[in-house]
Design a protein around this motif. Structure first.
Motif, PDB file in Angstrom:
ATOM      1  N   ILE A 270      -0.362  12.899   9.377  1.00 30.49           N
ATOM      2  CA  ILE A 270       0.147  11.631   8.868  1.00 30.49           C
ATOM      3  C   ILE A 270       1.564  11.399   9.363  1.00 30.49           C
ATOM      4  CG2 ILE A 270       0.963  10.489   6.759  1.00 30.49           C
ATOM      5  CD1 ILE A 270      -1.457  11.500   5.327  1.00 30.49           C
TER       6      ILE A 270
ATOM      7  N   PHE B 158      -8.657   5.127  -6.543  1.00 26.33           N
ATOM      8  CA  PHE B 158      -7.837   5.088  -5.332  1.00 26.33           C
ATOM      9  C   PHE B 158      -8.644   5.562  -4.132  1.00 26.33           C
ATOM     10  CE2 PHE B 158      -5.073   7.031  -2.207  1.00 26.33           C
ATOM     11  CZ  PHE B 158      -4.064   6.085  -2.044  1.00 26.33           C
TER      12      PHE B 158
ATOM     13  N   ALA C 193      -9.474   3.473  -0.723  1.00 22.70           N
ATOM     14  CA  ALA C 193      -8.890   4.005   0.509  1.00 22.70           C
ATOM     15  C   ALA C 193      -9.960   4.387   1.523  1.00 22.70           C
ATOM     16  CB  ALA C 193      -8.014   5.217   0.188  1.00 22.70           C
TER      17      ALA C 193
ATOM     18  N   LYS D 232     -10.554   2.998   5.248  1.00 18.81           N
ATOM     19  CA  LYS D 232     -10.663   3.944   6.354  1.00 18.81           C
ATOM     20  C   LYS D 232     -11.873   3.643   7.240  1.00 18.81           C
ATOM     21  CE  LYS D 232     -10.283   8.355   5.505  1.00 18.81           C
ATOM     22  NZ  LYS D 232     -10.515   9.764   5.126  1.00 18.81           N
TER      23      LYS D 232
ATOM     24  N   PHE E 153      -2.426   1.946   9.122  1.00 17.73           N
ATOM     25  CA  PHE E 153      -3.631   2.165   8.324  1.00 17.73           C
ATOM     26  C   PHE E 153      -4.139   3.600   8.419  1.00 17.73           C
ATOM     27  CE2 PHE E 153      -3.740  -2.449   8.325  1.00 17.73           C
ATOM     28  CZ  PHE E 153      -4.185  -2.710   7.033  1.00 17.73           C
TER      29      PHE E 153
ATOM     30  N   LEU F  40      -2.701   5.541   5.564  1.00 18.61           N
ATOM     31  CA  LEU F  40      -3.426   5.318   4.307  1.00 18.61           C
ATOM     32  C   LEU F  40      -4.761   6.052   4.311  1.00 18.61           C
ATOM     33  CD1 LEU F  40      -3.889   3.895   1.588  1.00 18.61           C
ATOM     34  CD2 LEU F  40      -4.832   1.952   2.868  1.00 18.61           C
ATOM     35  N   SER F  41      -5.488   5.962   5.422  1.00 19.14           N
ATOM     36  CA  SER F  41      -6.833   6.540   5.458  1.00 19.14           C
ATOM     37  C   SER F  41      -6.808   8.063   5.427  1.00 19.14           C
ATOM     38  CB  SER F  41      -7.581   6.049   6.701  1.00 19.14           C
ATOM     39  OG  SER F  41      -6.970   6.524   7.873  1.00 19.14           O
TER      40      SER F  41
ATOM     41  N   LEU G 175      -4.673   9.833   3.906  1.00 20.28           N
ATOM     42  CA  LEU G 175      -4.292  10.276   2.558  1.00 20.28           C
ATOM     43  C   LEU G 175      -5.496  10.758   1.762  1.00 20.28           C
ATOM     44  CD1 LEU G 175      -1.727   7.560   1.361  1.00 20.28           C
ATOM     45  CD2 LEU G 175      -1.231   9.899   2.048  1.00 20.28           C
ATOM     46  N   THR G 176      -6.660  10.172   2.026  1.00 21.55           N
ATOM     47  CA  THR G 176      -7.855  10.542   1.257  1.00 21.55           C
ATOM     48  C   THR G 176      -8.270  11.996   1.518  1.00 21.55           C
ATOM     49  OG1 THR G 176      -9.383   9.744   2.973  1.00 21.55           O
ATOM     50  CG2 THR G 176      -8.686   8.160   1.306  1.00 21.55           C
TER      51      THR G 176
END
Length: 484
Positions: free
Chosen positions: A136, A192, A196, A200, A318, A321-322, A324-325
């Motif tokens: 990330i 969340f 997310a 993704k 993005f 964000l993706s 993070l999962t």
């Protein structure tokens, strides 16, 4: 009273005990089928596409590149993972309990095996969170550069990764942010994760669709520049990216109907993920020559290389964000394994305390801070190799355990029974062992040191504090049955 020797290191918990403890766990049951599938997909898809695909294909950071044949690396890893996934699915349908491979090993093979796998998973899951945080960080740096803001070199990574680097500060911050989200409770986390993961999948489909128009057949030649050796080594590295369902299975006690939904969620998540992995890696290596692929933000740099810097910036934003999962899934995994081992007495009971949201806050923050430390001071390749050897070892145990329990307890109700028993799990064992052999000797050494530390803790503390041991003050809390 169980007939097995209760002082033996091979003593086993019964399925009846596991079911009884799951009912009294204090964890909230709030996850449905699609939330579980989202957790699985969230754990599988992320760092593999956005970071490891470029790393393995290019061969930078000390290895020979697989080139465009990185897609074969993913397929090999996926095939080995599928055998384990089927084994996990059968276990999840029988024992929907926090702990995943730790629990399965404890029930089928005995306490010492369960302990080693649980101890193994504590390190591996924390390390995975760290690896993803580093990935990330690379995309975050690209995104900031795209909008005209340069991140100071000293905070982009350590000196052996970035010249002039000191610490990977963005990776540390994201680890702590994810820890905060998970500490808010499973229900908040599930919502969340679902949103997310949807974002993704849409992002990856966008990347595949747009990137297809910039694929050049010349970039696929040579397809396998460094032979099968590099492909197999690559498979061992990217294996880290194809087993998120393993961590998802640790949330079984928080599923609304674990025995019914867990097997479905495991298989759905792997099928969805592998389809997207194959398409994405073909597009990536077709857009840019394999030797020029970036190891931190492969797709962002690939779109820059074809004259689409704005798209590269969007992807970087993005991607953060993706990915993070993935962190959420594995941080959830380590906290639930830790919680389960503590509840069983193998680690101090202090760790298994939950708050009013049904969240084990103490282990959540300890694991989050530990992952932040690893992400801040170590390079991605070192941590990725360490995570893979541990997970592959867990897969070996689960595949063996499912065979043992199928033949020792054939009458046990199963909501899912894997086909071609014992050939599929046997293949999973052999494939996992083969991939372990592809890893560097230094990785074996680090893994061995961690297991040695675990051995000392087990015989110094865990064995006599286990709820299965008559010497433990918690011995009377559990049902003692022999359901072999």
């Amino acid at each position: 009273m169980a007939s097995q020797n209760e002082h033996s290191i091979m003593r086993r918990k019964s399925i009846a005990q596991m079911d009884d403890e799951a009912e009294k766990s204090g964890l909230f049951k709030s996850l449905g089928l699609w939330q579980l599938t989202a957790i699985g997909v969230g754990g599988i898809i992320g760092i593999g596409i956005f970071t490891l695909a470029g790393l393995v294909a290019s061969g930078q950071e000390g290895g020979e590149g697989a080139g465009p044949a990185v897609v074969i690396s993913f397929l090999i890893a996926g095939l080995a993972s599928a055998a384990a996934a089927l084994s996990y699915a059968e276990f999840a349908g029988m024992i929907p309990r926090a702990g995943s491979a730790y629990t399965y090993g404890y029930v089928a093979l005995g306490e010492i095996i369960g302990w080693f796998i649980g101890w193994d998973l504590l390190l591996e899951y924390i390390a995975i969170v760290a690896v993803v945080a580093i990935g990330i960080s690379g995309y975050f740096t690209e995104f900031m550069a795209g909008i005209g803001i340069e991140i100071p070199v000293w905070m982009q990574g350590t000196a052996d990764v970035v010249e002039g680097g000191l610490v990977n500060l963005p990776a540390i911050v994201v680890c702590l942010f994810i820890t905060f989200i998970l500490s808010r409770g499973t229900k908040t986390f599930g919502r969340f994760e679902l949103v997310a993961v949807a974002v993704k999948i849409l992002l990856i489909l966008f990347i595949i669709g747009l990137g297809f128009f910039y694929v050049s057949g010349d970039n696929y030649t040579p397809f396998m520049p460094n032979g099968f050796g590099a492909v197999f080594t690559g498979a061992a590295v990217v294996f880290f990216a194809v087993f998120g369902y393993d961590a998802m299975s640790t949330a079984a006690e928080e599923a609304e109907d674990g025995k019914k939904h867990m097997p479905k969620a495991i298989l759905l998540s792997l099928v969805i993920a592998m389809t997207l992995y194959v398409l994405a890696t073909l597009v990536l290596t077709g857009m840019q020559n394999w030797e020029e692929l970036d190891t931190n933000a492969a797709f962002a740099v690939a779109f820059q290389s074809v004259g689409l810097p704005v798209i590269a910036t969007i992807i970087s934003a993005f991607a953060v964000l993706s990915i993070l999962t993935v962190m959420l899934t594995f941080l959830l995994g380590v906290t639930r394994v830790w919680f389960s081992m503590s509840r069983d007495g193998l680690l101090p009971r202090w760790f298994s305390a939950t708050d009013r949201r049904g969240t084990p806050q103490r282990v959540t923050w300890i694991a989050g801070i530990a992952s932040a430390f690893l992400a801040g001071v170590f390079p991605i390749r070192l941590i990725a190799d360490l995570t893979n050897i541990g997970i592959l070892a867990a897969f070996v145990v689960v595949c063996i355990a499912v065979i043992v329990l199928r033949y020792k307890r054939p009458e046990q109700p199963r909501t899912f029974s894997l086909p071609l028993m014992p050939w599929i799990p046997a293949f999973g064992v052999l494939a996992s062992l083969f991939l372990i052999l592809q890893l560097e000797p230094e990785t074996w050494l680090r893994f061995g040191v961690w297991l040695l530390i675990g051995l000392v803790i087990y015989f110094g503390y865990s064995r006599k504090h286990s709820v299965m041991d008559p010497r433990s003050p918690r011995y009377e809390e559990v049902i003692h049955t022999d359901d072999r």
